[in-house]
Design an enzyme around this catalytic site. Structure first.
Site, PDB file in Angstrom:
ATOM      1  N   ARG A  68      -7.141   3.249  -4.723  1.00 31.00           N
ATOM      2  CA  ARG A  68      -6.104   2.725  -5.614  1.00 31.00           C
ATOM      3  C   ARG A  68      -6.573   1.555  -6.461  1.00 31.00           C
ATOM      4  O   ARG A  68      -6.365   1.535  -7.676  1.00 31.00           O
ATOM      5  CB  ARG A  68      -4.886   2.228  -4.808  1.00 31.00           C
ATOM      6  CG  ARG A  68      -3.887   3.269  -4.476  1.00 31.00           C
ATOM      7  CD  ARG A  68      -3.314   2.975  -3.119  1.00 31.00           C
ATOM      8  NE  ARG A  68      -4.369   3.074  -2.143  1.00 31.00           N
ATOM      9  CZ  ARG A  68      -4.741   4.231  -1.582  1.00 31.00           C
ATOM     10  NH1 ARG A  68      -4.090   5.309  -1.857  1.00 31.00           N
ATOM     11  NH2 ARG A  68      -5.747   4.302  -0.741  1.00 31.00           N
ATOM     12  N   THR A  69      -7.160   0.561  -5.838  1.00 26.88           N
ATOM     13  CA  THR A  69      -7.436  -0.675  -6.571  1.00 26.88           C
ATOM     14  C   THR A  69      -8.446  -0.413  -7.685  1.00 26.88           C
ATOM     15  O   THR A  69      -8.222  -0.767  -8.842  1.00 26.88           O
ATOM     16  CB  THR A  69      -7.936  -1.771  -5.606  1.00 26.88           C
ATOM     17  OG1 THR A  69      -7.042  -1.824  -4.502  1.00 26.88           O
ATOM     18  CG2 THR A  69      -7.998  -3.112  -6.285  1.00 26.88           C
TER      19      THR A  69
ATOM     20  N   LYS B 251     -30.791  -4.149  -2.225  1.00 25.53           N
ATOM     21  CA  LYS B 251     -32.160  -4.693  -2.215  1.00 25.53           C
ATOM     22  C   LYS B 251     -32.150  -6.164  -1.860  1.00 25.53           C
ATOM     23  O   LYS B 251     -33.168  -6.838  -1.934  1.00 25.53           O
ATOM     24  CB  LYS B 251     -32.797  -4.518  -3.601  1.00 25.53           C
ATOM     25  CG  LYS B 251     -32.876  -3.097  -4.092  1.00 25.53           C
ATOM     26  CD  LYS B 251     -33.450  -3.081  -5.517  1.00 25.53           C
ATOM     27  CE  LYS B 251     -32.917  -1.917  -6.313  1.00 25.53           C
ATOM     28  NZ  LYS B 251     -33.087  -2.143  -7.757  1.00 25.53           N
TER      29      LYS B 251
ATOM     30  N   ARG C   6     -14.411  -6.269  -5.288  1.00 27.36           N
ATOM     31  CA  ARG C   6     -14.006  -6.183  -3.870  1.00 27.36           C
ATOM     32  C   ARG C   6     -15.244  -6.407  -3.017  1.00 27.36           C
ATOM     33  O   ARG C   6     -16.313  -5.846  -3.304  1.00 27.36           O
ATOM     34  CB  ARG C   6     -13.396  -4.823  -3.562  1.00 27.36           C
ATOM     35  CG  ARG C   6     -13.172  -4.639  -2.061  1.00 27.36           C
ATOM     36  CD  ARG C   6     -12.364  -3.422  -1.739  1.00 27.36           C
ATOM     37  NE  ARG C   6     -10.981  -3.583  -2.169  1.00 27.36           N
ATOM     38  CZ  ARG C   6     -10.017  -2.701  -1.901  1.00 27.36           C
ATOM     39  NH1 ARG C   6     -10.303  -1.610  -1.233  1.00 27.36           N
ATOM     40  NH2 ARG C   6      -8.791  -2.909  -2.316  1.00 27.36           N
TER      41      ARG C   6
ATOM     42  N   HIS D 200      -5.697 -10.290  -1.042  1.00 27.92           N
ATOM     43  CA  HIS D 200      -5.719  -9.146  -1.953  1.00 27.92           C
ATOM     44  C   HIS D 200      -4.644  -9.407  -3.014  1.00 27.92           C
ATOM     45  O   HIS D 200      -3.588  -8.785  -3.016  1.00 27.92           O
ATOM     46  CB  HIS D 200      -5.424  -7.871  -1.157  1.00 27.92           C
ATOM     47  CG  HIS D 200      -5.733  -6.593  -1.870  1.00 27.92           C
ATOM     48  ND1 HIS D 200      -6.001  -6.520  -3.224  1.00 27.92           N
ATOM     49  CD2 HIS D 200      -5.793  -5.309  -1.410  1.00 27.92           C
ATOM     50  CE1 HIS D 200      -6.229  -5.252  -3.553  1.00 27.92           C
ATOM     51  NE2 HIS D 200      -6.106  -4.508  -2.475  1.00 27.92           N
TER      52      HIS D 200
HETATM   53  N1   CP Z   1      -4.106  -0.751  -1.414  1.00 28.30           N
HETATM   54  C1   CP Z   1      -5.441  -0.725  -1.560  1.00 28.30           C
HETATM   55  O1   CP Z   1      -6.101  -1.762  -1.685  1.00 28.30           O
HETATM   56  O2   CP Z   1      -5.966   0.545  -1.574  1.00 28.30           O
HETATM   57  P1   CP Z   1      -7.495   0.875  -1.792  1.00 28.30           P
HETATM   58  O3   CP Z   1      -8.250   0.347  -0.607  1.00 28.30           O
HETATM   59  O4   CP Z   1      -7.552   2.382  -1.892  1.00 28.30           O
HETATM   60  O5   CP Z   1      -7.936   0.194  -3.049  1.00 28.30           O
END
Ligand code: CP
Length: 304
Positions: free
Chosen positions: A51-52, A80, A101, A129
């Site tokens: 999603r993100t 590396k 991320r 998040h």
């Molecule tokens: N909600 C969320 O962060 O989903 P993903 O891990 O798929 O990005």
């Protein structure tokens, strides 16, 4: 230049403005189709995501911009031994904004200290998040019509659940919010989050059984027990099915309950619940794209 590392980097007024912009994008997508023409978003994902990452990429495309990046650390020079600080300094030469991320808590703070372009924390380990929280706030506004006077149940892995930590911090700033924290003893909300709630004089209670409280909730925010955050597989196996929201439990809930989940889900919501109109989690995923569009525009300083 602004980064977004923690949801508290944004004021309530800024969040309201982002929600307003996201709602306008939903209503008038054509008005925003070229606001990011010529701009590039880099998505640097050192940890898996559906999603993100994809909603960020879709968001930038819908604003007329382009995207580049990687979806796993193994396909980048991190494999590396390159540091995250070096990576973002280099990617900042190729892109106008970065969504990153990383499995290590605090990695986005280190990255932001050297990054020449705005950086967005797309999830750092079990910590924060913030763009999921923006998604959640837009969802609550759309589904409940307000961001105050709510009883919010948070259920599942509240210890490692970064979406839960960010959501508590964000909702604690609104009026008349009560949290019901539903988790096994081993997966309770960390002490520093409780200290924040005490500081902000936010009311909360901790319980173990979902059945005992589901009928009192305006919002039920389910979360997955995250295998990747456990050091010990036996603990994961013992705790993974602590909560399963099914149609029987939904019968005990209010008619206007809103069921949310950041997704992905494993077993914690039965598929039979998906067709219940109170199940908002797939709509929630859709809202994520629009609020990320609004955020990209804000951090790039572009307007429709
Ligand atoms: N909600 C969320 O962060 O989903 P993903 O891990 O798929 O990005």
């Amino acid at each position: 230049m602004r980064h977004l590392i923690d949801i508290l980097d944004l004021t309530i007024e800024e969040i309201d403005q982002l929600i307003e912009t996201a709602e306008d994008i939903m209503a008038n997508p054509a008005k925003y189709a070229h606001v990011c023409d010529g701009k590039k978003l880099a998505t640097l994902f050192f940890e898996p995501s559906t999603r993100t990452r994809l909603s960020f990429e879709a968001a930038m495309m819908e604003l007329g911009g382009n995207v580049l990046g990687f979806s796993e650390a193994s396909s980048s020079s991190a494999s590396k031994g390159e540091s995250v600080c070096d990576t973002v300094q280099v990617v900042g030469c190729y892109a106008d904004i970065i969504a990153m991320r990383h499995p290590k808590e605090g990695a986005p703070v280190a990255a932001a200290s050297v990054c020449p372009v705005p950086i967005i924390n797309a999830g750092d380990g079990g910590h924060n998040h913030p763009t999921q929280t923006l998604t959640d706030l837009l969802t609550i506004r759309k589904e409940k019509g307000r961001l105050n006077q709510l009883v919010i149940g948070l259920c599942g892995d509240l210890q490692f659940g970064r979406t839960v930590h960010s959501l508590i911090n964000a909702m604690s700033r609104y009026k008349s919010i009560r949290f019901v924290l539903i988790s096994p003893n081993e997966l309770k909300v960390p002490e520093y989050i409780k200290e924040n709630m005490h500081r902000d004089k936010v009311s909360y209670m901790e319980v173990e059984r979902l059945e005992d409280v589901i009928g009192t909730l305006d919002i039920l925010y389910m979360t997955r027990v995250q295998r990747e955050r456990f050091f010990n597989e036996a603990d994961y196996v013992r705790l993974k099915d602590s909560y399963i929201l099914d149609t029987e439990k939904m019968k005990m809930a209010r008619k206007d309950l809103c069921v949310m989940h950041p997704l992905p889900r494993v077993n914690e919501i039965s598929r039979a619940v998906d067709s219940d109109p109170r199940a908002a989690y797939f709509r929630q995923a859709m809202y994520g794209k629009y609020i990320r569009e609004a955020l990209i525009m804000k951090l790039l300083g572009v307007e429709a």
